[in-house]
Write an enzyme that holds these catalytic residues in place. Structure first.
Site, short mmCIF file in Angstrom:
data_model
loop_
_atom_site.label_atom_id
_atom_site.label_comp_id
_atom_site.label_asym_id
_atom_site.label_seq_id
_atom_site.Cartn_x
_atom_site.Cartn_y
_atom_site.Cartn_z
N GLU A 1 -7.94 5.26 10.49
CA GLU A 1 -8.46 5.87 11.72
C GLU A 1 -7.56 7.03 12.15
O GLU A 1 -8.04 8.09 12.56
CB GLU A 1 -8.53 4.82 12.84
N LYS B 1 -11.50 3.63 1.79
CA LYS B 1 -10.56 2.98 0.89
C LYS B 1 -11.40 2.20 -0.12
O LYS B 1 -11.98 1.17 0.22
CB LYS B 1 -9.67 1.98 1.64
N TYR C 1 -14.99 26.85 3.02
CA TYR C 1 -14.86 25.44 2.67
C TYR C 1 -13.82 25.19 1.59
O TYR C 1 -13.30 24.08 1.49
CB TYR C 1 -16.20 24.79 2.33
N GLU D 1 0.83 -1.21 0.00
CA GLU D 1 0.00 0.00 0.00
C GLU D 1 0.86 1.26 0.00
O GLU D 1 0.52 2.26 -0.61
CB GLU D 1 -0.91 0.02 1.23
#
Length: 129
Positions: A81, A107, A61, A29
């Site tokens: 996380e 993901k 934003y 990854e």
């Protein structure tokens, strides 16, 4: 009845931020990389902005998007996380108007054998006073 002292819980959502990055617990990854999709809901009082039409009463934003993208593109982390936590901390640090937020990191193609659409986590954080 007066609105004095009332906290309004409006929200701003930035959905579907798609960033190619190199996060993950597996070496592959971090070498190959993959897309991550970030959704953020920021809870805040937008009453002033809705009445005064002034950017000072809200969160810009466009700037928030750039900050989120910068964090996701930065130094790789093992866990999505942790990535979500970094996003929430940075937004709280930058914008004192945000009272609470939800950050979802998805993901779309994690290295898991099987048939599924994606894997995601959502964290909810509240500003501590």
């Amino acid at each position: 009845m007066s609105d004095y002292g009332k906290i309004w819980m409006d929200n701003i959502k930035i959905n579907g931020i798609k960033v190619y990055a190199y996060h993950g617990a597996l070496e592959a990854e971090r070498v190959l990389g993959q897309f991550f999709i970030i959704d953020v809901t920021m809870y805040l009082d937008l009453r002033t902005a809705s009445e005064d039409d002034n950017l000072n009463g809200t969160v810009h934003y466009g700037e928030a998007y750039e900050l989120i993208e910068q964090i996701v593109k930065s130094e790789p982390v093992n866990l999505i996380e942790h990535l979500a936590g970094k996003v929430s901390m940075a937004l709280f640090d930058r914008y004192d108007k945000i009272l609470e937020m939800d950050v979802t990191v998805t993901k779309p193609s994690p290295p898991i054998d099987g048939h599924y659409e994606d894997v995601s986590i959502t964290i909810n954080r509240k500003r501590e006073f």
